[in-house]
Design a protein around this motif. Structure first.
Motif, mmCIF file in Angstrom:
data_model
loop_
_atom_site.group_PDB
_atom_site.id
_atom_site.type_symbol
_atom_site.label_atom_id
_atom_site.label_comp_id
_atom_site.label_asym_id
_atom_site.label_seq_id
_atom_site.Cartn_x
_atom_site.Cartn_y
_atom_site.Cartn_z
ATOM 1 N N HIS A 230 -53.563 -9.457 -46.785
ATOM 2 C CA HIS A 230 -53.574 -7.999 -46.752
ATOM 3 C C HIS A 230 -52.716 -7.551 -45.578
ATOM 4 O O HIS A 230 -52.115 -8.372 -44.884
ATOM 5 N N TYR A 231 -52.669 -6.242 -45.338
ATOM 6 C CA TYR A 231 -51.797 -5.705 -44.291
ATOM 7 C C TYR A 231 -52.091 -6.313 -42.922
ATOM 8 O O TYR A 231 -51.187 -6.620 -42.153
ATOM 9 N N ALA B 261 -41.401 -4.011 -48.328
ATOM 10 C CA ALA B 261 -42.799 -3.589 -48.485
ATOM 11 C C ALA B 261 -43.215 -3.564 -49.947
ATOM 12 O O ALA B 261 -44.360 -3.894 -50.275
ATOM 13 N N LEU B 262 -42.303 -3.198 -50.825
ATOM 14 C CA LEU B 262 -42.636 -3.095 -52.252
ATOM 15 C C LEU B 262 -43.049 -4.432 -52.863
ATOM 16 O O LEU B 262 -43.782 -4.473 -53.841
ATOM 17 N N TYR C 171 -41.280 5.092 -56.758
ATOM 18 C CA TYR C 171 -41.018 6.519 -56.951
ATOM 19 C C TYR C 171 -41.186 7.270 -55.628
ATOM 20 O O TYR C 171 -40.340 8.086 -55.253
ATOM 21 N N ARG C 172 -42.260 6.981 -54.918
ATOM 22 C CA ARG C 172 -42.508 7.637 -53.617
ATOM 23 C C ARG C 172 -41.415 7.286 -52.607
ATOM 24 O O ARG C 172 -40.969 8.142 -51.848
ATOM 25 N N ALA C 173 -40.993 6.019 -52.606
ATOM 26 C CA ALA C 173 -39.948 5.598 -51.667
ATOM 27 C C ALA C 173 -38.637 6.332 -51.947
ATOM 28 O O ALA C 173 -37.931 6.729 -51.026
ATOM 29 N N LEU C 174 -38.331 6.533 -53.218
ATOM 30 C CA LEU C 174 -37.089 7.200 -53.593
ATOM 31 C C LEU C 174 -37.129 8.714 -53.374
ATOM 32 O O LEU C 174 -36.137 9.316 -52.984
ATOM 33 N N HIS C 175 -38.276 9.325 -53.625
ATOM 34 C CA HIS C 175 -38.345 10.782 -53.605
ATOM 35 C C HIS C 175 -38.999 11.376 -52.353
ATOM 36 O O HIS C 175 -38.769 12.537 -52.044
ATOM 37 N N SER D 67 -41.814 5.316 -45.307
ATOM 38 C CA SER D 67 -41.356 4.115 -44.604
ATOM 39 C C SER D 67 -41.955 2.863 -45.238
ATOM 40 O O SER D 67 -42.931 2.934 -45.987
ATOM 41 N N GLY D 68 -41.372 1.728 -44.903
ATOM 42 C CA GLY D 68 -41.905 0.470 -45.390
ATOM 43 C C GLY D 68 -43.327 0.230 -44.931
ATOM 44 O O GLY D 68 -44.164 -0.263 -45.690
ATOM 45 N N ASP D 69 -43.607 0.586 -43.695
ATOM 46 C CA ASP D 69 -44.962 0.409 -43.169
ATOM 47 C C ASP D 69 -45.955 1.293 -43.919
ATOM 48 O O ASP D 69 -47.064 0.854 -44.235
ATOM 49 N N ASP D 70 -45.557 2.519 -44.238
ATOM 50 C CA ASP D 70 -46.432 3.409 -45.004
ATOM 51 C C ASP D 70 -46.641 2.896 -46.425
ATOM 52 O O ASP D 70 -47.720 3.048 -46.991
#
Length: 145
Positions: A5-6, A105-106, A119-123, A127-130
């Motif tokens: 996990h994270y 991150a994905l 979709y969220r990363a593109l629009h 961040s990768g951490d988020d």
């Protein structure tokens, strides 16, 4: 094997991180101590400290440079393959819009979350951490460098 996990997804190489690098750091501290305390051989201890520092610097930078460069390339290839499998088309245009930390991150998201997070990363430019923090079901990667 522990569920990934994270909080536990980073990986260490024990001989390098916990033996070799600490030993070099101890030698560096010792050399600096001797520079201050042994005035008769001060030039020798300065040279000793400089050599140890260079070894420490090279050990950190070269290991990281080669391993991370290769790993980053593989992460990009993995993204391209996964994108093609999920969407049936090339990812070149999408990949150009993403930063590397987002792509990296994905890979921890399963396919259903991958689409939503992509979709969220593109629009939304998250961040990768988020992205990592948003993953509900973590897809482990135990084969990283």
């Amino acid at each position: 094997m522990e569920t990934q996990h994270y909080g536990n997804h980073r990986k260490f190489y024990a001989p390098h991180h916990f033996i070799y690098l600490p030993a070099l750091m101890v030698l560096e501290v010792f050399g600096i101590y001797k520079i201050c305390s042994d005035e008769s051989n001060q030039l020798t201890w300065i040279l000793f400290s400089v050599v140890i520092f260079l070894l420490l610097y090279l050990a950190i930078m070269l290991r990281q440079h080669y391993a991370l460069g290769l790993q980053n390339r593989l992460v990009r290839l993995e993204f391209k393959q996964r994108y093609f499998e999920l969407f049936g088309q090339r990812s070149d245009e999408v990949e150009e819009k993403l930063k590397f930390d987002q792509i990296a991150a994905l890979r921890f998201a399963y396919d259903d979350e991958f689409k939503e997070l992509l979709y969220r990363a593109l629009h939304e430019s998250v961040s990768g951490d988020d992205i990592k923090k948003s993953i509900k079901k973590w897809k482990p990667d135990h084969h990283r460098v």
